[in-house]
Write an enzyme that holds these catalytic residues in place. Sequence first.
Site, PDB file in Angstrom:
ATOM      1  N   LEU A 280     -35.539  -9.464 -12.746  1.00 31.92           N
ATOM      2  CA  LEU A 280     -35.654 -11.084 -12.842  1.00 31.92           C
ATOM      3  C   LEU A 280     -36.869 -11.395 -12.034  1.00 31.92           C
ATOM      4  O   LEU A 280     -37.212 -10.859 -11.098  1.00 31.92           O
ATOM      5  CB  LEU A 280     -34.637 -11.610 -12.233  1.00 31.92           C
ATOM      6  CG  LEU A 280     -32.981 -11.509 -12.726  1.00 31.92           C
ATOM      7  CD1 LEU A 280     -32.129 -11.988 -12.155  1.00 31.92           C
ATOM      8  CD2 LEU A 280     -33.167 -11.865 -14.575  1.00 31.92           C
TER       9      LEU A 280
ATOM     10  N   LYS B 192     -34.556 -16.562  -4.322  1.00 32.18           N
ATOM     11  CA  LYS B 192     -34.219 -15.954  -3.040  1.00 32.18           C
ATOM     12  C   LYS B 192     -34.466 -16.891  -1.747  1.00 32.18           C
ATOM     13  O   LYS B 192     -35.211 -17.765  -2.016  1.00 32.18           O
ATOM     14  CB  LYS B 192     -35.582 -14.874  -3.079  1.00 32.18           C
ATOM     15  CG  LYS B 192     -35.909 -14.049  -4.121  1.00 32.18           C
ATOM     16  CD  LYS B 192     -34.642 -12.968  -4.547  1.00 32.18           C
ATOM     17  CE  LYS B 192     -34.545 -12.003  -3.168  1.00 32.18           C
ATOM     18  NZ  LYS B 192     -35.455 -10.980  -3.584  1.00 32.18           N
TER      19      LYS B 192
ATOM     20  N   LYS C  35     -26.251 -13.511  -5.999  1.00 32.88           N
ATOM     21  CA  LYS C  35     -27.210 -12.549  -5.879  1.00 32.88           C
ATOM     22  C   LYS C  35     -26.551 -11.393  -4.959  1.00 32.88           C
ATOM     23  O   LYS C  35     -27.169 -11.405  -4.035  1.00 32.88           O
ATOM     24  CB  LYS C  35     -28.481 -12.768  -5.907  1.00 32.88           C
ATOM     25  CG  LYS C  35     -29.377 -11.486  -6.467  1.00 32.88           C
ATOM     26  CD  LYS C  35     -31.232 -12.057  -6.200  1.00 32.88           C
ATOM     27  CE  LYS C  35     -31.884 -10.765  -6.664  1.00 32.88           C
ATOM     28  NZ  LYS C  35     -31.780  -9.714  -5.780  1.00 32.88           N
TER      29      LYS C  35
ATOM     30  N   ASP D 238       0.714  -1.312   0.147  1.00 27.52           N
ATOM     31  CA  ASP D 238      -0.127  -0.045   0.036  1.00 27.52           C
ATOM     32  C   ASP D 238       0.928   1.265   0.183  1.00 27.52           C
ATOM     33  O   ASP D 238       0.338   2.457  -0.520  1.00 27.52           O
ATOM     34  CB  ASP D 238      -0.962  -0.195   1.231  1.00 27.52           C
ATOM     35  CG  ASP D 238      -1.856  -0.994   1.199  1.00 27.52           C
ATOM     36  OD1 ASP D 238      -2.000  -1.625   0.020  1.00 27.52           O
ATOM     37  OD2 ASP D 238      -2.624  -1.277   2.159  1.00 27.52           O
ATOM     38  N   ALA D 239       1.923   1.168   0.758  1.00 30.22           N
ATOM     39  CA  ALA D 239       2.862   2.351   0.745  1.00 30.22           C
ATOM     40  C   ALA D 239       3.542   2.641  -0.387  1.00 30.22           C
ATOM     41  O   ALA D 239       3.461   3.817  -0.907  1.00 30.22           O
ATOM     42  CB  ALA D 239       4.073   2.024   2.033  1.00 30.22           C
ATOM     43  N   GLU D 240       3.772   1.743  -1.288  1.00 27.94           N
ATOM     44  CA  GLU D 240       4.402   2.080  -2.435  1.00 27.94           C
ATOM     45  C   GLU D 240       3.417   2.497  -3.413  1.00 27.94           C
ATOM     46  O   GLU D 240       3.584   3.354  -4.279  1.00 27.94           O
ATOM     47  CB  GLU D 240       5.003   0.806  -3.142  1.00 27.94           C
ATOM     48  CG  GLU D 240       6.296   0.289  -2.423  1.00 27.94           C
ATOM     49  CD  GLU D 240       7.100  -0.966  -3.207  1.00 27.94           C
ATOM     50  OE1 GLU D 240       8.098  -0.813  -3.746  1.00 27.94           O
ATOM     51  OE2 GLU D 240       6.263  -1.878  -3.170  1.00 27.94           O
TER      52      GLU D 240
ATOM     53  N   GLU E 293     -24.940 -17.635 -10.063  1.00 28.64           N
ATOM     54  CA  GLU E 293     -23.906 -16.544  -9.564  1.00 28.64           C
ATOM     55  C   GLU E 293     -24.616 -16.058  -8.263  1.00 28.64           C
ATOM     56  O   GLU E 293     -25.855 -16.438  -8.044  1.00 28.64           O
ATOM     57  CB  GLU E 293     -23.962 -15.394 -10.507  1.00 28.64           C
ATOM     58  CG  GLU E 293     -23.621 -15.815 -11.949  1.00 28.64           C
ATOM     59  CD  GLU E 293     -23.778 -14.653 -12.883  1.00 28.64           C
ATOM     60  OE1 GLU E 293     -23.451 -13.472 -12.578  1.00 28.64           O
ATOM     61  OE2 GLU E 293     -24.256 -14.751 -14.042  1.00 28.64           O
TER      62      GLU E 293
ATOM     63  N   CYS F 149     -24.252  12.820  26.162  1.00 30.56           N
ATOM     64  CA  CYS F 149     -23.639  13.363  27.511  1.00 30.56           C
ATOM     65  C   CYS F 149     -22.432  14.346  27.106  1.00 30.56           C
ATOM     66  O   CYS F 149     -21.536  14.130  26.112  1.00 30.56           O
ATOM     67  CB  CYS F 149     -22.934  12.181  28.337  1.00 30.56           C
ATOM     68  SG  CYS F 149     -21.640  12.711  29.809  1.00 30.56           S
TER      69      CYS F 149
ATOM     70  N   TYR G 246     -21.688  -8.423 -13.784  1.00 30.24           N
ATOM     71  CA  TYR G 246     -22.001  -9.715 -14.030  1.00 30.24           C
ATOM     72  C   TYR G 246     -22.711  -9.804 -15.402  1.00 30.24           C
ATOM     73  O   TYR G 246     -23.355 -10.940 -15.657  1.00 30.24           O
ATOM     74  CB  TYR G 246     -23.168  -9.740 -13.078  1.00 30.24           C
ATOM     75  CG  TYR G 246     -24.222  -8.960 -12.980  1.00 30.24           C
ATOM     76  CD1 TYR G 246     -25.329  -8.773 -14.025  1.00 30.24           C
ATOM     77  CD2 TYR G 246     -24.313  -7.888 -11.957  1.00 30.24           C
ATOM     78  CE1 TYR G 246     -26.237  -7.719 -13.953  1.00 30.24           C
ATOM     79  CE2 TYR G 246     -25.415  -6.930 -12.094  1.00 30.24           C
ATOM     80  CZ  TYR G 246     -26.403  -6.909 -13.152  1.00 30.24           C
ATOM     81  OH  TYR G 246     -27.388  -5.750 -13.002  1.00 30.24           O
TER      82      TYR G 246
END
Length: 665
Positions: A84, A313, A116, A34-36, A114, A425, A224
């Site tokens: 769908l 579903k 959903k 990540d640093a590079e 796949e 508070c 997709y």
Amino acid sequence: MDKAAAAKRINELRKQIEEHNYYYYVLDRPRITDAEYDRLMRELTELEQQYPDLVTPDSPTQRVGGAPAQGFQSVRHLAPMLSLSNAFSAADLLDFDKRVRNGLAGARVEYVVELKIDGLAVSLLYENGRFVRGATRGDGEVGEDITQNLKTIKSIPLRLRQDLELLEVRGEAYMPKKEFARVNEAREEAGEPLFANPRNAAAGSLRQLDPAVTAERSLDIFLYALGAVQGQAPVKTHLEGLHLLKDLGFRINPNIVLLPNINEVIDYCQNWTEKRHDLPYEIDGMVIKVNSLAQQAALGFTSKSPRWAIAYKFPAEQAVTKVKRIYVRVGRTGVLTPTAELEPVRVAGSTISSATLHNEDIIREKDIRIGDTVIIHKAGDVIPEIIEVVKEKRTGQEQEFFMPAECPVCHGPVRKPAGEVAVRCVNKDCPGRGREGLIHFVSRDAMDIEGLGPAVIDQLLTAGLVKDAADLYYLNAEDLIKLERMGKKSVENLLNAIERSKQKDLASLIFALGIRHVGARAGKILAAHFGSMDRLKEARQEELTAIPEIGPKMAESIVAYFRDPAHLRLIERLRGAGVKMTQDIPERGERPLEGKTFVLTGALEKYSRKEAQELIEKLGGKVSSSVSKKTDYVLAGADPGSKLEKARQLGITVISEDDFERMIK
């Protein structure tokens, strides 16, 4: 550097960054740290600032930019985005298969299945290889132009890996479960209304008029389907289309299978009913599609949906229980959160005994009372939530709940700021706020001090041994041995854990401080950009907002935090105790595990799971939670689980801790 040299270097940097994005987001195989990566982005940003006329819309620096929009324009999709039809049982899937085979005169059919993804359907348009427009589904024919917001999703390529004349693709933008929990926690602390689920959170984030707000939330996307294509040889199957998407630089879901018949489809769908809880994002079902595009064309469409696809579903996971009592917690920013203690009940793979009620407005809206019988579920498969009260079961003994007129911990004044739903508070020295701040400071994603759980923190506070996080680093064995259930070995282990935490990276420390709106991801971004706590605390608001993913609200909060003398004293005491205040940026030669993916299984002797993962990542590698063909090594400890067997089946190299240590040395 003159302009010609700058233009050449800018082009090189953009290509490098695009390539690294592809390996990170699509292949799941990062090639640099990540640093590079951040260094490349900084160099590109500085050159573009020096030569602003060289900035182009597809530059990686342009993911967040521009003034907030006044509203969204309507745009027409090149190809319709149809919805769908749904299946809710195995019988429904058998009926779907029967209709498909009847429509194809009994021809052999293969199905692609796949996950959903539960998010927001979007359409992406590319011209000559460049991302030019992104839109919501809308009514299927016309959607809203949300291009600038979609640009903030880093897994969306701004330039394709092939310069196609025209390409329209479809995907599902979503919010990961972990990010959903973080965003709702931040909104609760800020007194803002909560998102009901990750789908609503993703939709709300993508419809922000200010892209900087969208960028603060770590959205992602899976592509997709192809829509319209020009300049590319046609594919013959849906699966070929998915492979093309991946080759072009898009992220597709890894859990896609081609199955030869509907019975295997049914088994696959039912297996995912339980497995879905292990995913880092939410799914609400499976999508089944005829693989052959010629067969899809032959089957055609109804007025609303394709005849060649259906959504299975999952059944809703809910449970009935009772509210035993409602108590109030005080958060680290002072927010008073009512919480229901429930009779324990099992939901979505775990036992639930409490559920946050968020604020008094929600309690009134749902009319939740102490003693009520209620229906609960897990919002986003993460957060236990009361959906509704079963009022028919009321006996008349139920009691209404009212928020306290004073803080339940310090008994100081509370107030409800205008425009907020949260009661706070206002006492900065409230012990309740301090306790939650300490729990956050030592948590796994922060300073990760093992052995310092809430019970031990309560003992330390009661004994007067700590008041803030810095006090933890000045504890000694004589103090700790007096605590209940703290023997000599426990004291030694705790002091060693505190000592180890001094070397945690700067990103962890920034997150641990509990700066409002700054999560773990923002901590990493700030650490990579500034490199030291001293540079961060001197940052101005405009400097912070210039950093991708750091929005105005977060920047304002960071500046305000470092203006507080009490916070500056805390940081200096942490520094005095030896807590590291700078970011380690390893050189290339110090990353022997670069590009390698590890899976950990079993009990390790020399490292905790967290320590092993951090070491692997520091040395350039990556840790995955599951074994796949992309896995390079499985690091196995004592009593390994099913991951070891899967590694052997796939021929993945299995190594011991001794092998691992030889590898990194």
